[in-house]
Scaffold this motif. Sequence first.
Motif, PDB file in Angstrom:
ATOM      1  N   ARG A  83      -8.280  -7.065 -24.462  1.00 28.10           N
ATOM      2  CA  ARG A  83      -8.052  -8.483 -24.707  1.00 28.10           C
ATOM      3  C   ARG A  83      -8.008  -9.286 -23.415  1.00 28.10           C
ATOM      4  NH1 ARG A  83      -6.740  -5.638 -28.797  1.00 28.10           N
ATOM      5  NH2 ARG A  83      -6.859  -6.519 -30.901  1.00 28.10           N
ATOM      6  N   LEU A  84      -7.673  -8.626 -22.321  1.00 26.39           N
ATOM      7  CA  LEU A  84      -7.702  -9.289 -21.015  1.00 26.39           C
ATOM      8  C   LEU A  84      -9.023  -9.049 -20.290  1.00 26.39           C
ATOM      9  CD1 LEU A  84      -4.105  -8.580 -19.620  1.00 26.39           C
ATOM     10  CD2 LEU A  84      -4.963 -10.656 -20.722  1.00 26.39           C
ATOM     11  N   GLY A  85      -9.772  -8.064 -20.754  1.00 29.29           N
ATOM     12  CA  GLY A  85     -11.058  -7.772 -20.127  1.00 29.29           C
ATOM     13  C   GLY A  85     -10.943  -7.040 -18.809  1.00 29.29           C
ATOM     14  N   GLN A  86      -9.815  -6.381 -18.564  1.00 28.29           N
ATOM     15  CA  GLN A  86      -9.605  -5.621 -17.338  1.00 28.29           C
ATOM     16  C   GLN A  86      -8.819  -4.350 -17.633  1.00 28.29           C
ATOM     17  OE1 GLN A  86     -10.639  -5.979 -14.203  1.00 28.29           O
ATOM     18  NE2 GLN A  86     -11.782  -7.855 -14.638  1.00 28.29           N
ATOM     19  N   SER A  87      -8.975  -3.372 -16.745  1.00 31.15           N
ATOM     20  CA  SER A  87      -8.202  -2.142 -16.875  1.00 31.15           C
ATOM     21  C   SER A  87      -6.733  -2.415 -16.571  1.00 31.15           C
ATOM     22  CB  SER A  87      -8.723  -1.077 -15.911  1.00 31.15           C
ATOM     23  OG  SER A  87     -10.046  -0.717 -16.237  1.00 31.15           O
ATOM     24  N   ILE A  88      -5.857  -1.719 -17.280  1.00 33.84           N
ATOM     25  CA  ILE A  88      -4.423  -1.791 -17.020  1.00 33.84           C
ATOM     26  C   ILE A  88      -3.955  -0.406 -16.607  1.00 33.84           C
ATOM     27  CG2 ILE A  88      -2.139  -2.178 -18.018  1.00 33.84           C
ATOM     28  CD1 ILE A  88      -3.333  -4.288 -19.796  1.00 33.84           C
ATOM     29  N   VAL A  89      -3.363  -0.321 -15.443  1.00 34.43           N
ATOM     30  CA  VAL A  89      -2.890   0.944 -14.900  1.00 34.43           C
ATOM     31  C   VAL A  89      -1.378   1.018 -15.098  1.00 34.43           C
ATOM     32  CG1 VAL A  89      -2.730   2.413 -12.857  1.00 34.43           C
ATOM     33  CG2 VAL A  89      -4.720   0.914 -13.176  1.00 34.43           C
ATOM     34  N   VAL A  90      -0.927   1.978 -15.905  1.00 35.06           N
ATOM     35  CA  VAL A  90       0.499   2.165 -16.141  1.00 35.06           C
ATOM     36  C   VAL A  90       1.022   3.182 -15.143  1.00 35.06           C
ATOM     37  CG1 VAL A  90       2.272   2.870 -17.786  1.00 35.06           C
ATOM     38  CG2 VAL A  90       0.259   1.605 -18.580  1.00 35.06           C
ATOM     39  N   GLU A  91       2.019   2.776 -14.350  1.00 39.31           N
ATOM     40  CA  GLU A  91       2.585   3.634 -13.315  1.00 39.31           C
ATOM     41  C   GLU A  91       4.048   3.929 -13.611  1.00 39.31           C
ATOM     42  OE1 GLU A  91       2.156   2.015  -9.421  1.00 39.31           O
ATOM     43  OE2 GLU A  91       0.136   1.238  -9.805  1.00 39.31           O
ATOM     44  N   ASN A  92       4.435   5.187 -13.529  1.00 41.46           N
ATOM     45  CA  ASN A  92       5.838   5.566 -13.700  1.00 41.46           C
ATOM     46  C   ASN A  92       6.532   5.513 -12.350  1.00 41.46           C
ATOM     47  OD1 ASN A  92       4.149   7.402 -15.821  1.00 41.46           O
ATOM     48  ND2 ASN A  92       6.056   6.661 -16.690  1.00 41.46           N
ATOM     49  N   ARG A  93       7.419   4.530 -12.178  1.00 40.84           N
ATOM     50  CA  ARG A  93       8.150   4.322 -10.929  1.00 40.84           C
ATOM     51  C   ARG A  93       9.637   4.540 -11.229  1.00 40.84           C
ATOM     52  NH1 ARG A  93       6.417   0.874  -6.629  1.00 40.84           N
ATOM     53  NH2 ARG A  93       4.338   0.993  -7.573  1.00 40.84           N
ATOM     54  N   THR A  94      10.073   5.788 -11.181  1.00 40.27           N
ATOM     55  CA  THR A  94      11.416   6.133 -11.672  1.00 40.27           C
ATOM     56  C   THR A  94      12.478   6.064 -10.577  1.00 40.27           C
ATOM     57  OG1 THR A  94      11.116   8.497 -11.227  1.00 40.27           O
ATOM     58  CG2 THR A  94      10.352   7.682 -13.351  1.00 40.27           C
ATOM     59  N   GLY A  95      13.740   6.094 -11.037  1.00 37.46           N
ATOM     60  CA  GLY A  95      14.849   6.232 -10.098  1.00 37.46           C
ATOM     61  C   GLY A  95      15.816   5.068 -10.090  1.00 37.46           C
ATOM     62  N   ALA A  96      17.053   5.374  -9.691  1.00 38.79           N
ATOM     63  CA  ALA A  96      18.111   4.380  -9.474  1.00 38.79           C
ATOM     64  C   ALA A  96      18.351   3.497 -10.686  1.00 38.79           C
ATOM     65  CB  ALA A  96      17.790   3.532  -8.248  1.00 38.79           C
ATOM     66  N   GLY A  97      18.424   4.118 -11.873  1.00 35.49           N
ATOM     67  CA  GLY A  97      18.743   3.353 -13.068  1.00 35.49           C
ATOM     68  C   GLY A  97      17.773   2.226 -13.354  1.00 35.49           C
TER      69      GLY A  97
END
Length: 305
Positions: free
Chosen positions: A61-75
């Motif tokens: 719907r946006l016409g672009q790739s979406i990169v999901v990144e897991n950035r964990t830590g510190a609540g």
Amino acid sequence: MPRHVLVLTTLVLTILASNLALAQSASQSWPNRDVHVLVPQSAGSALDIVTRAVMEQVSPRLGQSIVVENRTGAGNTIAMAAVARAEPDGYTVLANSATHSLVPVTYTTLPFDTFRDLTPIIPLSNTPLVMVVSSSKGYKNVADFVADAKAKRGAMNYSSGGVGSITHLAMEAFRLAAGFEAVHVPFKGAPEALTEVLAGRADFYFSPLPAALPFLQDGKLQALAVSGSNRAIALPDVPTIKEAGYPEATYNFWVGLFLPSKTPALIMDRLYRASEAALQTSVVRERFVRVGADPLPLDRVGFAN
């Protein structure tokens, strides 16, 4: 007006107008490269599962790739800080849970202001927490569990997705309401915490439902209660924690999207519209049913409040 002052004023106004035109042009062309969505919990967590399901439908719907990144830590605050400090150009998005609203009261010093620096865009789901125990423990309801916990006088332990996470705070709210002692064993994310219960090394856990549902369906886990105000659609026979006798432990676990607060309104509106359309697709709705995530139909104003 002196000529030099007039010239300077004209120059400043010209620069401001030029910058405004550039900002409007950038907003109208957004996005023209990959959009990164930061998830503060590990892969396989409810927050991760819901975010990826929706972003798969937002991307076209946006016409672009979406990169999901897991950035964990510190609540969850590492990912929150990264988005709060990011350029407000729409290319760095935060997917967060109800932990978002608890951060200001659980951390005394932060490199960002939760409510000033991050603007809520849209809720994606209401994802119930479910109190789970290993089926081998033999508990059938909350009353049986609480009676045993009190008899063991602090010998029980419980896992969580990290200190200060909603799974930790929900468990503490229930423990205090029920009046028993237990040892907290934090992990870096929900999947790891759930594994400990499955292995019998942790006695209980308030798990986001999407992560626990497959193990509930195959009988490896027993659900004793859900934390939300209402029963979960996927677990209609499991009582709420209020129905089990502990209304003080009620907590609704939502998932939603946020942007840096200085992001142009055009970009915020487009992300909202694309996400709203994605949530209406049969693909997302069917995925939510499979993982036990309930819809949370709120507009931007309702979500912000």
